[in-house]
Design a protein around this motif. Structure first.
Motif, PDB file in Angstrom:
ATOM      1  N   PRO A 104     -20.809  62.005-116.291  1.00  0.00           N
ATOM      2  CA  PRO A 104     -20.462  62.826-115.120  1.00  0.00           C
ATOM      3  C   PRO A 104     -21.524  62.723-114.023  1.00  0.00           C
ATOM      4  CG  PRO A 104     -21.252  64.217-116.900  1.00  0.00           C
ATOM      5  CD  PRO A 104     -21.157  62.829-117.464  1.00  0.00           C
ATOM      6  N   VAL A 105     -21.069  62.794-112.784  1.00  0.00           N
ATOM      7  CA  VAL A 105     -21.959  62.744-111.623  1.00  0.00           C
ATOM      8  C   VAL A 105     -21.978  64.124-110.980  1.00  0.00           C
ATOM      9  CG1 VAL A 105     -22.379  61.688-109.370  1.00  0.00           C
ATOM     10  CG2 VAL A 105     -21.445  60.309-111.249  1.00  0.00           C
ATOM     11  N   SER A 106     -23.173  64.692-110.845  1.00  0.00           N
ATOM     12  CA  SER A 106     -23.286  66.034-110.265  1.00  0.00           C
ATOM     13  C   SER A 106     -23.526  65.989-108.756  1.00  0.00           C
ATOM     14  CB  SER A 106     -24.424  66.800-110.941  1.00  0.00           C
ATOM     15  OG  SER A 106     -25.660  66.101-110.764  1.00  0.00           O
ATOM     16  N   TRP A 107     -24.288  65.009-108.311  1.00  0.00           N
ATOM     17  CA  TRP A 107     -24.578  64.879-106.874  1.00  0.00           C
ATOM     18  C   TRP A 107     -25.169  63.487-106.654  1.00  0.00           C
ATOM     19  CZ3 TRP A 107     -22.366  67.646-103.428  1.00  0.00           C
ATOM     20  CH2 TRP A 107     -22.794  67.641-102.094  1.00  0.00           C
ATOM     21  N   THR A 108     -25.621  63.217-105.432  1.00  0.00           N
ATOM     22  CA  THR A 108     -26.235  61.920-105.145  1.00  0.00           C
ATOM     23  C   THR A 108     -27.427  62.101-104.229  1.00  0.00           C
ATOM     24  OG1 THR A 108     -25.818  59.669-104.355  1.00  0.00           O
ATOM     25  CG2 THR A 108     -24.753  61.451-103.146  1.00  0.00           C
ATOM     26  N   THR A 109     -28.390  61.206-104.340  1.00  0.00           N
ATOM     27  CA  THR A 109     -29.575  61.262-103.483  1.00  0.00           C
ATOM     28  C   THR A 109     -30.022  59.852-103.149  1.00  0.00           C
ATOM     29  OG1 THR A 109     -31.787  62.251-103.263  1.00  0.00           O
ATOM     30  CG2 THR A 109     -31.252  61.241-105.383  1.00  0.00           C
ATOM     31  N   ILE A 110     -30.645  59.695-101.969  1.00  0.00           N
ATOM     32  CA  ILE A 110     -31.125  58.386-101.528  1.00  0.00           C
ATOM     33  C   ILE A 110     -32.641  58.310-101.720  1.00  0.00           C
ATOM     34  CG2 ILE A 110     -31.366  56.798 -99.580  1.00  0.00           C
ATOM     35  CD1 ILE A 110     -28.859  58.003 -98.368  1.00  0.00           C
ATOM     36  N   ILE A 111     -33.080  57.185-102.274  1.00  0.00           N
ATOM     37  CA  ILE A 111     -34.513  56.911-102.395  1.00  0.00           C
ATOM     38  C   ILE A 111     -34.818  55.653-101.583  1.00  0.00           C
ATOM     39  CG2 ILE A 111     -36.367  56.215-103.974  1.00  0.00           C
ATOM     40  CD1 ILE A 111     -35.596  59.088-104.282  1.00  0.00           C
ATOM     41  N   TYR A 112     -35.855  55.737-100.752  1.00  0.00           N
ATOM     42  CA  TYR A 112     -36.273  54.589 -99.946  1.00  0.00           C
ATOM     43  C   TYR A 112     -37.478  53.912-100.602  1.00  0.00           C
ATOM     44  CZ  TYR A 112     -33.179  56.393 -96.349  1.00  0.00           C
ATOM     45  OH  TYR A 112     -32.064  56.835 -95.661  1.00  0.00           O
ATOM     46  N   GLY A 166     -27.877  64.372-113.896  1.00  0.00           N
ATOM     47  CA  GLY A 166     -26.542  63.869-113.569  1.00  0.00           C
ATOM     48  C   GLY A 166     -26.399  63.350-112.153  1.00  0.00           C
ATOM     49  N   GLU A 167     -27.490  63.369-111.368  1.00  0.00           N
ATOM     50  CA  GLU A 167     -27.378  62.830-110.004  1.00  0.00           C
ATOM     51  C   GLU A 167     -27.284  61.299-110.042  1.00  0.00           C
ATOM     52  OE1 GLU A 167     -29.358  64.124-106.494  1.00  0.00           O
ATOM     53  OE2 GLU A 167     -30.210  65.870-107.541  1.00  0.00           O
ATOM     54  N   MET A 168     -26.594  60.736-109.034  1.00  0.00           N
ATOM     55  CA  MET A 168     -26.524  59.285-108.873  1.00  0.00           C
ATOM     56  C   MET A 168     -27.557  58.888-107.831  1.00  0.00           C
ATOM     57  SD  MET A 168     -23.262  56.868-107.860  1.00  0.00           S
ATOM     58  CE  MET A 168     -22.558  56.884-109.506  1.00  0.00           C
ATOM     59  N   ILE A 169     -28.450  57.986-108.196  1.00  0.00           N
ATOM     60  CA  ILE A 169     -29.534  57.575-107.310  1.00  0.00           C
ATOM     61  C   ILE A 169     -29.091  56.367-106.494  1.00  0.00           C
ATOM     62  CG2 ILE A 169     -31.910  56.769-107.186  1.00  0.00           C
ATOM     63  CD1 ILE A 169     -32.381  58.110-109.904  1.00  0.00           C
ATOM     64  N   LEU A 170     -29.211  56.469-105.172  1.00  0.00           N
ATOM     65  CA  LEU A 170     -28.947  55.352-104.267  1.00  0.00           C
ATOM     66  C   LEU A 170     -30.287  54.803-103.796  1.00  0.00           C
ATOM     67  CD1 LEU A 170     -26.121  56.939-102.064  1.00  0.00           C
ATOM     68  CD2 LEU A 170     -25.889  55.680-104.211  1.00  0.00           C
ATOM     69  N   PHE A 171     -30.558  53.534-104.088  1.00  0.00           N
ATOM     70  CA  PHE A 171     -31.843  52.937-103.703  1.00  0.00           C
ATOM     71  C   PHE A 171     -31.612  52.089-102.459  1.00  0.00           C
ATOM     72  CE2 PHE A 171     -35.500  49.908-104.814  1.00  0.00           C
ATOM     73  CZ  PHE A 171     -36.447  50.781-104.300  1.00  0.00           C
ATOM     74  N   ALA A 172     -32.218  52.516-101.354  1.00  0.00           N
ATOM     75  CA  ALA A 172     -32.001  51.884-100.054  1.00  0.00           C
ATOM     76  C   ALA A 172     -32.637  50.486-100.020  1.00  0.00           C
ATOM     77  CB  ALA A 172     -32.581  52.759 -98.951  1.00  0.00           C
ATOM     78  N   PRO A 173     -32.218  49.661 -99.074  1.00  0.00           N
ATOM     79  CA  PRO A 173     -32.790  48.309 -98.984  1.00  0.00           C
ATOM     80  C   PRO A 173     -34.201  48.336 -98.411  1.00  0.00           C
ATOM     81  CG  PRO A 173     -31.254  48.670 -97.189  1.00  0.00           C
ATOM     82  CD  PRO A 173     -31.151  49.882 -98.076  1.00  0.00           C
ATOM     83  N   ALA A 214     -26.610  57.426-112.893  1.00  0.00           N
ATOM     84  CA  ALA A 214     -26.576  55.985-112.642  1.00  0.00           C
ATOM     85  C   ALA A 214     -27.485  55.652-111.475  1.00  0.00           C
ATOM     86  CB  ALA A 214     -25.158  55.522-112.335  1.00  0.00           C
ATOM     87  N   VAL A 215     -27.733  54.354-111.304  1.00  0.00           N
ATOM     88  CA  VAL A 215     -28.529  53.845-110.181  1.00  0.00           C
ATOM     89  C   VAL A 215     -27.677  52.856-109.409  1.00  0.00           C
ATOM     90  CG1 VAL A 215     -30.550  52.490-109.505  1.00  0.00           C
ATOM     91  CG2 VAL A 215     -30.739  54.177-111.346  1.00  0.00           C
ATOM     92  N   VAL A 216     -27.681  53.001-108.075  1.00  0.00           N
ATOM     93  CA  VAL A 216     -26.957  52.066-107.207  1.00  0.00           C
ATOM     94  C   VAL A 216     -27.979  51.398-106.303  1.00  0.00           C
ATOM     95  CG1 VAL A 216     -25.157  51.793-105.467  1.00  0.00           C
ATOM     96  CG2 VAL A 216     -24.893  53.505-107.272  1.00  0.00           C
ATOM     97  N   LEU A 217     -28.067  50.054-106.383  1.00  0.00           N
ATOM     98  CA  LEU A 217     -29.064  49.299-105.638  1.00  0.00           C
ATOM     99  C   LEU A 217     -28.446  48.621-104.418  1.00  0.00           C
ATOM    100  CD1 LEU A 217     -30.806  47.518-108.668  1.00  0.00           C
ATOM    101  CD2 LEU A 217     -31.488  49.674-107.574  1.00  0.00           C
ATOM    102  N   SER A 218     -29.171  48.664-103.313  1.00  0.00           N
ATOM    103  CA  SER A 218     -28.711  47.968-102.101  1.00  0.00           C
ATOM    104  C   SER A 218     -29.001  46.478-102.183  1.00  0.00           C
ATOM    105  CB  SER A 218     -29.377  48.557-100.858  1.00  0.00           C
ATOM    106  OG  SER A 218     -29.005  49.899-100.689  1.00  0.00           O
ATOM    107  N   ASP A 219     -30.123  46.110-102.809  1.00  0.00           N
ATOM    108  CA  ASP A 219     -30.520  44.708-102.956  1.00  0.00           C
ATOM    109  C   ASP A 219     -30.206  44.238-104.371  1.00  0.00           C
ATOM    110  OD1 ASP A 219     -31.515  44.555-100.331  1.00  0.00           O
ATOM    111  OD2 ASP A 219     -33.431  45.449-100.968  1.00  0.00           O
ATOM    112  N   ARG A 274     -23.949  50.029 -95.823  1.00  0.00           N
ATOM    113  CA  ARG A 274     -24.822  51.015 -95.170  1.00  0.00           C
ATOM    114  C   ARG A 274     -24.997  52.201 -96.099  1.00  0.00           C
ATOM    115  NH1 ARG A 274     -22.030  51.651 -89.386  1.00  0.00           N
ATOM    116  NH2 ARG A 274     -23.754  53.140 -89.102  1.00  0.00           N
ATOM    117  N   ILE A 275     -26.237  52.436 -96.499  1.00  0.00           N
ATOM    118  CA  ILE A 275     -26.525  53.389 -97.563  1.00  0.00           C
ATOM    119  C   ILE A 275     -26.096  54.815 -97.208  1.00  0.00           C
ATOM    120  CG2 ILE A 275     -28.879  54.031 -96.896  1.00  0.00           C
ATOM    121  CD1 ILE A 275     -27.725  53.044-100.443  1.00  0.00           C
ATOM    122  N   ARG A 276     -26.195  55.189 -95.923  1.00  0.00           N
ATOM    123  CA  ARG A 276     -25.796  56.540 -95.521  1.00  0.00           C
ATOM    124  C   ARG A 276     -24.274  56.725 -95.639  1.00  0.00           C
ATOM    125  NH1 ARG A 276     -29.297  60.601 -95.938  1.00  0.00           N
ATOM    126  NH2 ARG A 276     -31.326  60.075 -95.001  1.00  0.00           N
TER     127      ARG A 276
END
Length: 555
Positions: free
Chosen positions: A41-49, A62-69, A94-99, A124-126
């Motif tokens: 399950p995914v509770s929320w999402t956050t962006i990491i630069y 449970g957050e989904m991590i978005l890793f910016a380019p 989970a982890v979602v990678l831009s690169d 576009r990560i946003r």
């Protein structure tokens, strides 16, 4: 079983990683690690630069991590490996990678059991974050937006002329399920099979090729545009497997069927969207392919009509044949077909059947419909060893398929002599037409070869009907009288005997009687007609009398 969008979509706060991948992440996102853990399950999402340090960020379970380019050439404070380890420590979903993911990050993710996905280039990560949040707070609205994205992507594949295989492949990637497209006759056009279905795929395809196995609402392709739900769910013979099936409709007529196949518990809203919009995209592809095919068919027909008129040189014929991928330098035989009777299917339908049979038998042949002449003409490459036998086999196969599809319709088929080159195709065609005309007069659906018709043509040229009738009565009268009085089948037995060229075993098989029964009938024919069937002159007289009787009954 009918299913609507509402049946598959439940308003719920629980959204899994797989649902985020299907409904929110950009189309083309790839899973590179943790493929078996997408049900988290995914509770929320956050962006990491990369410029940030993970120690300064608070993360919920449970957050989904978005890793910016990486946006500059400087040394990043955080790498994809750091993000994977952080996700494991904080129990992120989970982890979602831009690169592209580094090999060490993939290895670490698999070791710690962290799902990792990579976004397609240019994402576009946003906007990715916005789509995930939209799914979490407004599932229905996000699904509608996703449907538009899916339709746009699939139709772009068609507009780029990438073809049906790429279209089906894209649907398989979007759904992670098997996809199959069939034409209106349920012949498989293309498939994309998932590994889990390989073992029983033949069973699935066999089931799907039968018209009776289609959902009832889809069996009449002229009314499929009227059904309420564009996508139906159907259980398949393999336990636990089902399909979503949608008709492919062009000009309000079903031209084929698109199916998405998976475990019945796994078919979800995204599969429904792909089935619905995929069928629309396939309709565009089929319409485009048909337009191209019709154009090529018209050009080929015009060329072949010129060839029959003698307006084409052998050199030009060979060049044009290369365009059609057909060797015009070989010997050919003409086969001409037409419907018999007033209430017959269309000439186009006859052409479709002929094309289908030639393709199934992999016969090297050119087929075209001649509307003005009300016929379908086939020029088949002649077999050097048995040209007549090969042409007769194809003609009989076409006749059998017509009888299967249209039991109440009859077709006449004429076959011409072999033509050694294109300069004498006209002669083979005229021969075939002559044989066709005789088949129409005899009202027979048995293919007639011009080389076998000398006796028929001789009898038809005789004008004294009274003498012909007298000869027929003198030769067959006693047998006809016996059949009427005893309700016997001696005349029918004689006709089968000659049709089988005097072979008793084949005659018994044709009549579906025991060989001893046939021998008894043959003896009775000798006794009643007071003849000896072993004499060649007697056989000739009987065969002629039977032929005359048929011709007199038609005229």
């Amino acid at each position: 079983m009918k299913v609507s969008m509402g049946d598959l979509i439940e308003e719920t706060n629980r959204v899994t990683v797989e649902e985020v991948r299907k409904l929110a992440l950009p189309l083309g996102t790839r899973v590179v690690a943790g493929d078996g853990m997408l049900n988290r399950p995914v509770s929320w999402t956050t962006i990491i630069y990369p410029e940030e340090n993970t120690s300064s960020k608070a993360l919920q379970r449970g957050e989904m991590i978005l890793f910016a380019p990486q946006e500059n050439n400087g040394t990043p404070l955080t790498t994809d490996l750091d993000v994977v380890r952080w996700a494991s420590d904080t129990q992120a979903s989970a982890v979602v990678l831009s690169d592209p993911a580094s090999p060490t990050a993939i290895a670490e993710a698999n070791a710690y059991g962290v799902p990792v996905m990579t976004l397609p280039s240019g994402s576009r990560i946003r906007l990715v974050e916005k789509a995930i949040v939209s799914l979490l707070v407004d599932r229905k609205g996000q699904i509608e937006r996703r449907g538009t994205q899916i339709y746009r992507q699939l139709t772009q594949i068609s507009s780029r002329n990438e073809g049906m295989p790429e279209l089906i492949g894209a649907m398989a990637r979007l759904t992670n399920k098997a996809v199959i497209i069939q034409d209106k006759r349920l012949q498989v056009v293309y498939t994309a099979v998932q590994p889990q279905f390989v073992a029983f795929w033949d069973e699935i395809e066999t089931f799907m090729r039968k018209l009776d196995n289609l959902p009832v609402d889809l069996q009449d392709r002229h009314r499929v545009s009227e059904i309420d739900n564009p996508v139906l769910m159907q259980a398949l013979p393999t336990p636990g497997v089902a399909r979503l099936v949608a008709p492919v409709i062009t000009k309000d007529v079903g031209r084929g069927y698109l199916s998405i196949i998976g475990w019945d518990s796994d078919l979800d809203d995204i599969d429904l969207l792909v089935a619905e919009h995929g069928a629309a995209a396939c309709a565009l592809e089929m319409a485009k392919a048909k337009a191209i095919s019709d154009t090529e068919k018209r050009l080929r027909g015009t060329f072949l009509d010129r060839l029959l008129n003698g307006d084409v040189s052998p050199q030009e014929a060979v060049r044009q044949g290369e365009r059609f991928e057909h060797d015009m330098s070989q010997a050919h035989m003409a086969i001409v077909l037409t419907w018999q009777g007033e209430k017959a299917p269309s000439l186009r339908r006859l052409e479709t059947i002929v094309n289908s049979v030639t393709q199934t038998q992999r016969a090297s042949a050119l087929v075209w419909q001649r509307e003005r002449e009300n016929e379908v003409l086939v020029f088949q490459t002649a077999d050097p060893k048995d040209s007549v036998g090969t042409a007769m086999k194809l003609a009989k196969s076409i006749g059998s398929e017509i009888a299967r599809q249209f039991p109440n319709a009859r077709v006449a088929i004429g076959i011409g002599q072999p033509a050694r080159d294109v300069t004498v195709w006209r002669t083979s065609y005229r021969d075939a037409v002559q044989a066709l005309d005789l088949a129409v007069r005899l009202q027979t659906d048995t293919p007639l070869y011009i080389g076998d018709l000398g006796v028929y043509q001789l009898i038809l040229s005789l004008s004294d009907r009274e003498k012909l009738a007298t000869f027929c009565d003198r030769t067959l009268g006693s047998l006809l009288e016996y059949d009427m009085r005893q309700h016997a089948d001696l005349i029918k037995t004689l006709e089968a005997f000659f049709a089988c060229h005097g072979n008793l075993s084949q005659t018994a098989e044709m009549l579906i009687v025991h060989r001893n029964t046939l021998l008894y009938r043959m003896n009775r024919i000798n006794e009643i007609a007071q003849i000896d069937l072993n004499r060649p002159e007697t056989r000739l007289a009987l065969h002629l009398a039977l032929t005359i009787r048929r011709l007199l009954s038609l005229n």
